[in-house]
Design a protein around this motif. Structure first.
Motif, PDB file in Angstrom:
ATOM      1  N   UNK A   1       0.864  -1.188   0.000  1.00 35.12           N
ATOM      2  CA  UNK A   1       0.000   0.000   0.000  1.00 35.12           C
ATOM      3  C   UNK A   1       0.897   1.233   0.000  1.00 35.12           C
ATOM      4  N   UNK A   2       0.591   2.185  -0.867  1.00 29.38           N
ATOM      5  CA  UNK A   2       1.317   3.459  -0.907  1.00 29.38           C
ATOM      6  C   UNK A   2       0.338   4.585  -0.557  1.00 29.38           C
ATOM      7  N   UNK A   3       0.799   5.547   0.227  1.00 26.15           N
ATOM      8  CA  UNK A   3      -0.101   6.622   0.671  1.00 26.15           C
ATOM      9  C   UNK A   3       0.540   7.993   0.458  1.00 26.15           C
ATOM     10  N   UNK A   4      -0.216   8.885  -0.197  1.00 20.01           N
ATOM     11  CA  UNK A   4       0.151  10.300  -0.261  1.00 20.01           C
ATOM     12  C   UNK A   4      -0.555  10.965   0.922  1.00 20.01           C
ATOM     13  N   UNK A   5       0.227  11.345   1.915  1.00 22.97           N
ATOM     14  CA  UNK A   5      -0.334  11.868   3.167  1.00 22.97           C
ATOM     15  C   UNK A   5      -0.588  13.372   3.023  1.00 22.97           C
ATOM     16  N   UNK A   6      -1.732  13.722   2.483  1.00 19.35           N
ATOM     17  CA  UNK A   6      -2.005  15.109   2.126  1.00 19.35           C
ATOM     18  C   UNK A   6      -2.999  15.745   3.093  1.00 19.35           C
ATOM     19  N   UNK A   7      -2.833  17.061   3.316  1.00 20.30           N
ATOM     20  CA  UNK A   7      -3.828  17.813   4.069  1.00 20.30           C
ATOM     21  C   UNK A   7      -3.416  18.299   5.440  1.00 20.30           C
ATOM     22  N   UNK A   8      -2.165  18.057   5.850  1.00 18.85           N
ATOM     23  CA  UNK A   8      -1.727  18.517   7.176  1.00 18.85           C
ATOM     24  C   UNK A   8      -1.862  20.031   7.318  1.00 18.85           C
ATOM     25  N   UNK A   9      -1.363  20.765   6.314  1.00 19.29           N
ATOM     26  CA  UNK A   9      -1.380  22.229   6.386  1.00 19.29           C
ATOM     27  C   UNK A   9      -2.785  22.786   6.394  1.00 19.29           C
ATOM     28  N   UNK A  10      -3.637  22.274   5.505  1.00 14.80           N
ATOM     29  CA  UNK A  10      -5.018  22.773   5.442  1.00 14.80           C
ATOM     30  C   UNK A  10      -5.793  22.425   6.709  1.00 14.80           C
ATOM     31  N   UNK A  11      -5.533  21.238   7.255  1.00 11.74           N
ATOM     32  CA  UNK A  11      -6.171  20.827   8.509  1.00 11.74           C
ATOM     33  C   UNK A  11      -5.844  21.822   9.614  1.00 11.74           C
ATOM     34  N   UNK A  12      -4.573  22.230   9.684  1.00 11.68           N
ATOM     35  CA  UNK A  12      -4.138  23.179  10.712  1.00 11.68           C
ATOM     36  C   UNK A  12      -4.761  24.559  10.477  1.00 11.68           C
ATOM     37  N   UNK A  13      -4.747  25.003   9.225  1.00 11.04           N
ATOM     38  CA  UNK A  13      -5.296  26.320   8.913  1.00 11.04           C
ATOM     39  C   UNK A  13      -6.789  26.396   9.215  1.00 11.04           C
ATOM     40  N   UNK A  14      -7.505  25.302   8.987  1.00  9.75           N
ATOM     41  CA  UNK A  14      -8.934  25.265   9.303  1.00  9.75           C
ATOM     42  C   UNK A  14      -9.178  25.397  10.801  1.00  9.75           C
ATOM     43  N   UNK A  15      -8.167  25.058  11.598  1.00 10.41           N
ATOM     44  CA  UNK A  15      -8.271  25.174  13.055  1.00 10.41           C
ATOM     45  C   UNK A  15      -7.618  26.453  13.579  1.00 10.41           C
ATOM     46  N   UNK A  16      -7.212  27.336  12.652  1.00  8.13           N
ATOM     47  CA  UNK A  16      -6.601  28.600  13.044  1.00  8.13           C
ATOM     48  C   UNK A  16      -5.176  28.460  13.553  1.00  8.13           C
ATOM     49  N   UNK A  17      -4.504  27.377  13.170  1.00  6.46           N
ATOM     50  CA  UNK A  17      -3.134  27.124  13.620  1.00  6.46           C
ATOM     51  C   UNK A  17      -2.163  27.238  12.442  1.00  6.46           C
ATOM     52  N   UNK A  18      -0.848  27.287  12.765  1.00  3.03           N
ATOM     53  CA  UNK A  18       0.111  27.311  11.660  1.00  3.03           C
ATOM     54  C   UNK A  18       0.271  25.905  11.091  1.00  3.03           C
ATOM     55  N   UNK A  19       0.874  25.813   9.914  1.00  7.81           N
ATOM     56  CA  UNK A  19       0.929  24.548   9.183  1.00  7.81           C
ATOM     57  C   UNK A  19       1.696  23.460   9.942  1.00  7.81           C
ATOM     58  N   UNK A  20       2.715  23.848  10.708  1.00  7.32           N
ATOM     59  CA  UNK A  20       3.483  22.850  11.449  1.00  7.32           C
ATOM     60  C   UNK A  20       2.627  22.110  12.480  1.00  7.32           C
ATOM     61  N   UNK A  21       1.610  22.788  12.995  1.00  5.91           N
ATOM     62  CA  UNK A  21       0.669  22.154  13.926  1.00  5.91           C
ATOM     63  C   UNK A  21       0.037  20.926  13.263  1.00  5.91           C
TER      64      UNK A  21
END
Length: 254
Positions: A18-38
């Protein structure tokens, strides 16, 4: 754990890789009002959960697209934060990998990594090299076009040195020069966060993979999401260019 979903999986027909492109960390954080590293920090928990889920099921290979060569162009603060997170996470996770008999591998342009990250990776690779369970392959500073260009260059050098006759170059030849030469091609590729792209990931190796896209952001992706992807995979007819009737006949003869 969702026993209902788990019970729907045929353990005899699991994807080996199984191969996974782990996408959405930055947008997930921004939706919560946090910086992308969060988002990246919370994405580590998803990695732990999915690695554990694959090991429990008996999947043999799991490749995670952790950092592409294009990601070096992101803001410096984010890149430096990601490299620090990478070093810290690898060092913390080695005991767990060993406890669960998981062997770590890395593919990508390691020359671009900072020395601290390189040192941590080399230690982890050595410390898990004797494990015989799940093979966890981290794609770091990786892009498929870089990999293919690198493979062609090395084939060219060996042709020039007289080690290879150009007339004998085949699919198997190219396969041997890829960074994934030790692994089977993925049968299932999952991309999170609702994007419908492959983004320079295993372009050659995904030739016959089943592609699965989900709107779930990577920090929210858990075992039940993995199970849903595998159930979807098992419901598909994999024909490899043949007709459905041919596949059915071959299955009956097997």
């Amino acid at each position: 754990m969702d026993e209902g979903l788990l019970g729907q999986i045929d353990k005899e027909r699991l994807p080996h890789h199984i191969a996974i492109i782990m996408d959405g960390n930055g947008r997930w954080a921004e939706e919560k009002g946090q910086d992308r590293l969060y988002g990246h920090y919370h994405g580590v928990e998803s990695v732990r959960n999915i690695v554990e889920g694959c090991a429990e099921l008996g999947v043999h290979y799991l490749t995670l697209y952790a950092f592409s060569t294009e990601n070096w162009d992101r803001p410096q603060q984010e890149v430096e934060g990601l490299m620090t997170l990478l070093v810290d996470t690898i060092r913390k996770e080695v005991p767990t990998l060993n406890k669960n008999n998981i062997r770590l591998h890395v593919i990508g342009d390691m020359n671009m990594l900072p020395q601290a990250a390189l040192n941590a990776l080399e230690e982890a690779l050595a410390m898990t090299s004797g494990n015989t369970g799940l093979n966890l392959i981290m794609a770091l500073s990786y892009s498929s076009r870089w990999e293919l260009v690198n493979a062609v260059k090395n084939i060219g050098l060996d042709v020039k040195a007289g080690k290879i006759d150009p007339e004998t170059i085949s699919h198997d030849t190219l396969q041997r020069y890829l960074t994934t030469s030790k692994f089977p091609d993925p049968e299932l590729m999952i991309r999170t966060s609702g994007e419908y792209r492959i983004s320079n990931f295993l372009l050659y190796q995904l030739a016959y993979a089943e592609l699965y896209f989900t709107n779930t952001r990577w920090p929210d992706f858990r075992k039940e999401n993995l199970y849903e992807a595998i159930i979807d995979f098992q419901a598909r007819e994999r024909r490899f260019g043949k007709t459905g009737q041919q596949i059915q006949e071959e299955t009956q003869l097997a």
